[in-house]
Motif scaffolding. Structure first.
Motif, short mmCIF file in Angstrom:
data_model
loop_
_atom_site.label_atom_id
_atom_site.label_comp_id
_atom_site.label_asym_id
_atom_site.label_seq_id
_atom_site.Cartn_x
_atom_site.Cartn_y
_atom_site.Cartn_z
N THR A 13 0.83 -1.20 0.00
CA THR A 13 0.00 0.00 0.00
C THR A 13 0.86 1.26 0.00
OG1 THR A 13 -1.70 -1.21 1.21
CG2 THR A 13 -1.86 1.18 1.21
N THR A 43 -2.63 -3.09 -7.06
CA THR A 43 -3.90 -3.31 -6.39
C THR A 43 -4.38 -4.73 -6.56
OG1 THR A 43 -4.46 -0.99 -6.77
CG2 THR A 43 -6.26 -2.46 -6.20
N LEU A 46 -2.51 -6.71 -4.11
CA LEU A 46 -3.01 -6.36 -2.78
C LEU A 46 -4.33 -7.06 -2.48
CD1 LEU A 46 -2.52 -4.56 -0.29
CD2 LEU A 46 -3.81 -2.79 -1.45
#
Length: 93
Positions: A13, A43, A46
């Motif tokens: 992040t 992302t 993630l």
């Protein structure tokens, strides 16, 4: 092992901030597009890490695949729009 993935998600992040700077300050539209694609790629990773932490990796992989396809199609659409717009210029010699 779960804490390792949680720490990896936090670090990832923080790493997303690097291409976010390129999206905000990019000198051209194509630099911003590349920055957006880099953010989308990070992302996707993630979301997979979060799926592993919540022990629902199958559901989160489906979400990531849909996100990847939408990001890819969106990038192609934006690139096609801006590249066709730039070919209309005439250069006088």
């Amino acid at each position: 092992m779960e804490s390792f993935f949680l720490y990896s998600a936090v670090i990832l992040t923080a790493i997303i901030a690097v291409p976010a700077y390129r999206v905000i300050k990019g000198p051209t539209v194509f630099d911003r597009l590349v920055g957006t694609n880099a953010i989308a790629t990070k992302t996707i990773v993630l979301i997979c890490l979060i799926g592993y932490v919540f022990d629902r990796i199958g559901m989160f992989v489906d979400i990531t695949l849909a996100y990847a396809v939408l990001g890819f199609v969106g990038s192609l659409t934006i690139a096609k729009y801006f590249s066709s717009e730039n070919t209309n210029f005439r250069y006088d010699d």
